[in-house]
Design an enzyme around this catalytic site. Structure first.
Site, PDB file in Angstrom:
ATOM      1  N   SER A 119       0.803  -1.227   0.000  1.00  0.00           N
ATOM      2  CA  SER A 119       0.000   0.000   0.000  1.00  0.00           C
ATOM      3  C   SER A 119       0.837   1.279   0.000  1.00  0.00           C
ATOM      4  CB  SER A 119      -0.963   0.019   1.195  1.00  0.00           C
ATOM      5  OG  SER A 119      -0.243   0.140   2.409  1.00  0.00           O
ATOM      6  N   LYS A 156       0.878   4.923   7.193  1.00  0.00           N
ATOM      7  CA  LYS A 156       0.075   5.722   6.266  1.00  0.00           C
ATOM      8  C   LYS A 156       0.419   7.204   6.410  1.00  0.00           C
ATOM      9  CE  LYS A 156      -2.692   2.513   4.477  1.00  0.00           C
ATOM     10  NZ  LYS A 156      -1.747   1.416   4.725  1.00  0.00           N
TER      11      LYS A 156
END
Length: 202
Positions: A119, A156
């Protein structure tokens, strides 16, 4: 830089991977290698440290690749996972150890975390290690380690909004996840550290 390409190819690094290590664009690496421009002193030191050579050797002023003077470092554990409710100091799944500069270590408590999944590609690849400073908040736009709903920690980019926050992957195949202020409290969504460095693995 006379010897950047030589050192890079000897280490089997692509220009893109070199750029990722330094946190710059691939075109900047290409410009340095062709002599179109030169990095600043801080980046020169970073490159010399990475290849463990002197800046004089890097710039072609010395033909002997003498190792850089050893800097005193602090070892920190590299963890495979960080879960809710378990203090960092109590986690037994230590995969390895990384060394950080003493000056950085003095700014807080640190650990390494191994990246899982895709990701955060292309900047962070599976197996890479991020150096994390423990803290419970970050500035909007910074990359953080976050616990969501008690699951294992995830890496993230955190973007703050008036009514909540978004967790954004660098890989465009993964859509951003938005959480309202209420969800941040109830799930909860907890920031547990800021990513300070990337240690790419080849």
């Amino acid at each position: 830089m006379i010897r950047l390409k030589e050192l890079r190819t000897h280490s089997n690094l692509s220009q893109q991977k070199m750029a990722d290590v330094l946190g710059i664009s691939r075109s900047a690496v290409a410009m340095w290698e062709t002599g179109g421009s030169e990095p600043d002193n801080k980046t020169l030191e970073k490159i010399a440290d990475y290849f463990n050579v002197s800046i004089d050797y890097l710039l072609g002023r010395d033909d002997t690749p003498r190792p850089r003077t050893e800097k005193k470092g602090v070892k920190i554990p590299v963890l495979g996972r960080v879960a809710a409710g378990i203090p960092i100091t109590a986690i037994e799944e230590v995969l390895d150890y990384e060394e950080i500069e003493e000056s950085l270590a003095k700014t807080g408590d640190f650990y390494g975390l191994q990246i899982r999944g895709t990701s955060m590609e292309p900047k962070f690849s599976e197996g890479d290690v991020v150096i994390v400073r423990q803290q419970n908040d970050v500035e909007s736009g910074e990359i953080a380690i976050v616990l969501v709903n008690g699951d294992d920690a995830t890496c993230k980019r955190v973007v703050k909004h008036e009514n909540g926050l978004s967790l954004i992957s660098l890989n465009p195949s993964f859509p951003p996840k938005f959480f309202t202020d209420q969800e941040v409290e109830q799930l909860p969504v907890r920031i547990i550290g800021r990513v300070m460095e990337l240690r790419a693995k080849f």
